[in-house]
Design a protein around this motif. Structure first.
Motif, mmCIF file in Angstrom:
data_model
loop_
_atom_site.group_PDB
_atom_site.id
_atom_site.type_symbol
_atom_site.label_atom_id
_atom_site.label_comp_id
_atom_site.label_asym_id
_atom_site.label_seq_id
_atom_site.Cartn_x
_atom_site.Cartn_y
_atom_site.Cartn_z
ATOM 1 N N CYS A 301 0.845 -1.187 0.000
ATOM 2 C CA CYS A 301 0.000 0.000 0.000
ATOM 3 C C CYS A 301 0.883 1.241 0.000
ATOM 4 O O CYS A 301 1.734 1.409 0.892
ATOM 5 N N LEU A 302 0.696 2.102 -0.989
ATOM 6 C CA LEU A 302 1.522 3.296 -1.167
ATOM 7 C C LEU A 302 0.657 4.541 -1.084
ATOM 8 O O LEU A 302 -0.541 4.511 -1.372
ATOM 9 N N GLU A 303 1.281 5.649 -0.712
ATOM 10 C CA GLU A 303 0.587 6.927 -0.737
ATOM 11 C C GLU A 303 0.913 7.657 -2.035
ATOM 12 O O GLU A 303 1.976 7.448 -2.635
ATOM 13 N N THR A 304 0.001 8.495 -2.477
ATOM 14 C CA THR A 304 0.175 9.261 -3.707
ATOM 15 C C THR A 304 0.642 10.661 -3.345
ATOM 16 O O THR A 304 -0.080 11.414 -2.680
ATOM 17 N N LEU A 305 1.852 10.988 -3.764
ATOM 18 C CA LEU A 305 2.442 12.285 -3.444
ATOM 19 C C LEU A 305 2.377 13.216 -4.648
ATOM 20 O O LEU A 305 2.500 12.785 -5.794
ATOM 21 N N ASN A 306 2.209 14.489 -4.373
ATOM 22 C CA ASN A 306 2.319 15.521 -5.402
ATOM 23 C C ASN A 306 3.787 15.927 -5.482
ATOM 24 O O ASN A 306 4.207 16.941 -4.917
ATOM 25 N N VAL A 307 4.566 15.109 -6.192
ATOM 26 C CA VAL A 307 6.016 15.329 -6.246
ATOM 27 C C VAL A 307 6.339 16.661 -6.910
ATOM 28 O O VAL A 307 7.245 17.381 -6.484
ATOM 29 N N ALA A 351 -5.510 11.873 4.397
ATOM 30 C CA ALA A 351 -4.662 12.360 5.495
ATOM 31 C C ALA A 351 -4.167 11.182 6.323
ATOM 32 O O ALA A 351 -4.651 10.925 7.431
ATOM 33 N N SER A 352 -3.202 10.456 5.797
ATOM 34 C CA SER A 352 -2.701 9.268 6.485
ATOM 35 C C SER A 352 -1.925 9.628 7.741
ATOM 36 O O SER A 352 -1.951 8.879 8.725
ATOM 37 N N SER A 353 -1.248 10.770 7.758
ATOM 38 C CA SER A 353 -0.450 11.151 8.925
ATOM 39 C C SER A 353 -1.290 11.795 10.021
ATOM 40 O O SER A 353 -0.924 11.742 11.192
ATOM 41 N N LYS A 354 -2.428 12.399 9.642
ATOM 42 C CA LYS A 354 -3.218 13.163 10.611
ATOM 43 C C LYS A 354 -4.417 12.393 11.162
ATOM 44 O O LYS A 354 -5.095 12.883 12.058
ATOM 45 N N THR A 355 -4.683 11.210 10.614
ATOM 46 C CA THR A 355 -5.846 10.436 11.033
ATOM 47 C C THR A 355 -5.477 9.476 12.150
ATOM 48 O O THR A 355 -4.508 8.703 12.025
ATOM 49 N N CYS A 356 -6.234 9.496 13.239
ATOM 50 C CA CYS A 356 -5.978 8.597 14.357
ATOM 51 C C CYS A 356 -6.364 7.177 13.972
ATOM 52 O O CYS A 356 -7.461 6.934 13.453
ATOM 53 N N ARG A 357 -5.464 6.250 14.242
ATOM 54 C CA ARG A 357 -5.702 4.858 13.880
ATOM 55 C C ARG A 357 -6.716 4.190 14.801
ATOM 56 O O ARG A 357 -7.339 3.184 14.428
ATOM 57 N N ARG A 358 -6.907 4.736 15.994
ATOM 58 C CA ARG A 358 -7.809 4.108 16.961
ATOM 59 C C ARG A 358 -9.249 4.596 16.813
ATOM 60 O O ARG A 358 -10.188 3.799 16.727
ATOM 61 N N CYS A 359 -9.465 5.932 16.750
ATOM 62 C CA CYS A 359 -10.828 6.467 16.724
ATOM 63 C C CYS A 359 -11.198 7.128 15.401
ATOM 64 O O CYS A 359 -12.368 7.464 15.195
ATOM 65 N N GLY A 360 -10.241 7.361 14.520
ATOM 66 C CA GLY A 360 -10.537 7.962 13.230
ATOM 67 C C GLY A 360 -10.577 9.471 13.228
ATOM 68 O O GLY A 360 -10.915 10.082 12.204
ATOM 69 N N GLU A 361 -10.249 10.122 14.339
ATOM 70 C CA GLU A 361 -10.241 11.578 14.417
ATOM 71 C C GLU A 361 -9.088 12.146 13.583
ATOM 72 O O GLU A 361 -7.978 11.604 13.584
ATOM 73 N N VAL A 362 -9.331 13.251 12.886
ATOM 74 C CA VAL A 362 -8.314 13.911 12.062
ATOM 75 C C VAL A 362 -7.755 15.097 12.827
ATOM 76 O O VAL A 362 -8.493 16.033 13.179
ATOM 77 N N ASN A 363 -6.463 15.060 13.099
ATOM 78 C CA ASN A 363 -5.781 16.148 13.812
ATOM 79 C C ASN A 363 -5.288 17.167 12.784
ATOM 80 O O ASN A 363 -4.214 17.034 12.216
ATOM 81 N N LYS A 364 -6.094 18.189 12.531
ATOM 82 C CA LYS A 364 -5.759 19.194 11.522
ATOM 83 C C LYS A 364 -4.633 20.119 11.970
ATOM 84 O O LYS A 364 -4.041 20.812 11.132
ATOM 85 N N ASP A 365 -4.341 20.163 13.250
ATOM 86 C CA ASP A 365 -3.289 21.050 13.762
ATOM 87 C C ASP A 365 -1.907 20.394 13.747
ATOM 88 O O ASP A 365 -0.937 21.000 14.207
ATOM 89 N N LEU A 366 -1.797 19.173 13.235
ATOM 90 C CA LEU A 366 -0.510 18.480 13.213
ATOM 91 C C LEU A 366 0.436 19.166 12.232
ATOM 92 O O LEU A 366 0.086 19.384 11.066
ATOM 93 N N LYS A 367 1.640 19.503 12.673
ATOM 94 C CA LYS A 367 2.634 20.180 11.840
ATOM 95 C C LYS A 367 3.658 19.174 11.324
ATOM 96 O O LYS A 367 3.763 18.062 11.835
#
Length: 436
Positions: A301-307, A351-367
């Protein structure tokens, strides 16, 4: 069942062969530009474009008007028409009858004369590889076991190594890269030979791969591949050689008529050689990494980047290009198709980096500077890259509807085998507790 493989081998080129190659490069470039010019004229007049008719027209006039094309192999002046037809079908979207990728390409452009690069094509009916002892010529001894390639209208050229895959040669492409010449063979071999030369070592079934700048790749099982960053390691050496090049006599602006000195040409070859070494090392690392991943996993499974967008950021451009994620993705897809693996790509805006794996919440403030993910809702904490890699595996599970429990079985012996394979190929790794 047959498999088509490619093998690129360096040629031991003499001065005569280099002269022949430059003639063939010129013929191939001239034919392409001749055909493209007529295609442009037909487009302006809104006439039907028939590449085969253009090919017949060129063959009818080439002996009288362009006799220099007869000095090299016939494929140098015939194959560009096939390539141009393929390029036009990719542009106009006629992709059903062609084996080209589904993505449309830009309109073909004219080729420019270059002194350090070029290529021409040789058909499989004229491509012959023999050992020196098998060639009936006084120049080759009975004990000569070195491989040689027969180039039409030139003769035999020695290969630096033997072809790894026995089988039928479909075609050969002679190319130049700086001061070196290569022969790229397209070989049709049996599936048995392919399986014998490409070992199988599938232990785990599912793997998520998260691209990174600091680490080249992070796997869902907690393994991080650091990446060698070859451009960064040779930056001081490269800067020193470029400063020397800038001091040599050469035109400083577009209208400057200052002649180029011989020392400038010598130094430019040194800079080019260093760039080619960096490119070769990066490609070798990506080839090894892609082979290890395809050997060990059935679903990747790969992510699609805007290179392209990442390269426009001057703070990230050098680090992104040093990792070359797009080239690595292409290698994984190509090798997965040969081994019947499944490659799944997530949506570009997932948003693979900002989505919580346990509850599915998206942390929009993640830098980007936050390397540890903390869920604002349930307080779940995990390494940011490992969390992203695990979320990518959810993309495959959501598509198939359900997943077998065996997909997530990660035994210590499996991780040890994967780490050993990475170490054998010289890939630096680190281990993060995956928490699966």
């Amino acid at each position: 069942m047959t498999v088509t493989l490619s093998h690129k081998i360096e040629l031991k080129a003499s001065n005569k062969f280099k002269t022949y190659c430059r003639k063939a490069f010129g013929v191939s470039r001239f034919t392409w530009n001749w055909a493209l010019e007529r295609v442009n004229d037909k487009r302006e007049r809104k006439e039907k474009i028939d590449i085969l008719e253009l090919k017949k027209e060129f063959n009818h006039i080439k002996r009288k008007q362009y006799p220099f094309v007869m000095e090299v192999t016939k494929y140098a002046s015939q194959q560009p028409f096939i390539f141009l037809k393929r390029a036009l079908s990719q542009f106009f979207g006629d992709l059903k009858s062609d084996k080209s990728p589904s993505k449309r390409k830009g309109f073909p452009v004219f080729k420019k004369k270059r002194y350090s690069s070029g290529s021409f094509y040789i058909g499989g009916d004229m491509a012959v590889v023999k050992k020196g002892s098998e060639i009936k010529d006084k120049r080759f001894g009975a004990s000569d076991n070195k491989p040689y390639l027969h180039v039409p209208k030139f003769g035999w050229v020695m290969l630096r190594e033997e072809i790894c895959f026995p089988g039928k040669i479909n075609s050969v492409t002679i190319s130049q890269d700086g001061d070196k010449f290569f022969a790229s063979f397209s070989i049709e071999t049996s599936e048995i030979i392919y399986e014998a030369t490409h070992r199988e070592n599938v232990r785990e079934a599912l793997c998520g791969c998260d691209w990174g700048v600091k680490d080249l790749l992070t796997l869902s099982n907690g393994i991080k591949i650091k990446g060698s960053k070859h451009l960064r390691r040779r930056q001081r050496q490269l800067s020193r050689q470029q400063r020397k090049l800038a001091k040599k006599r050469h035109p400083r602006t577009k209208g400057d008529k200052t002649p180029i000195s011989k020392n400038y040409i010598k130094q430019s070859r040194k800079v080019g050689k260093l760039y080619r070494r960096i490119k070769a090392q990066r490609r070798d690392e990506n080839e090894k990494l892609s082979s290890v991943l395809v050997r060990h996993f059935r679903v990747i499974c790969l992510e699609t980047l805007n290179v392209k967008g990442m390269m426009s950021n001057h703070r990230l451009a050098k680090a992104v290009s040093d990792n070359s994620p797009y080239a690595l993705k292409k290698m994984i897809k190509r090798k997965s198709a040969l081994r019947e693996r499944t490659v799944v790509e997530a949506d570009q805006f997932y948003a693979s980096s900002k989505t919580c794996r346990r509850c599915g919440e998206v942390n929009k403030d993640l830098k980007l500077s936050d390397r540890i993910f903390v869920c604002p809702k349930c307080g779940f904490t995990e390494d940011r890259d490992v969390q992203a890699a695990k979320n990518l595996t959810e993309v495959y599970i959501n598509r198939v509807g359900s997943a077998s429990p065996e997909l997530f079985k990660i035994k210590p012996v499996d991780l040890t085998a994967l780490l050993d394979d990475l170490a054998i190929n010289g890939l630096a790794t680190s281990r993060v507790e995956a928490g699966i």
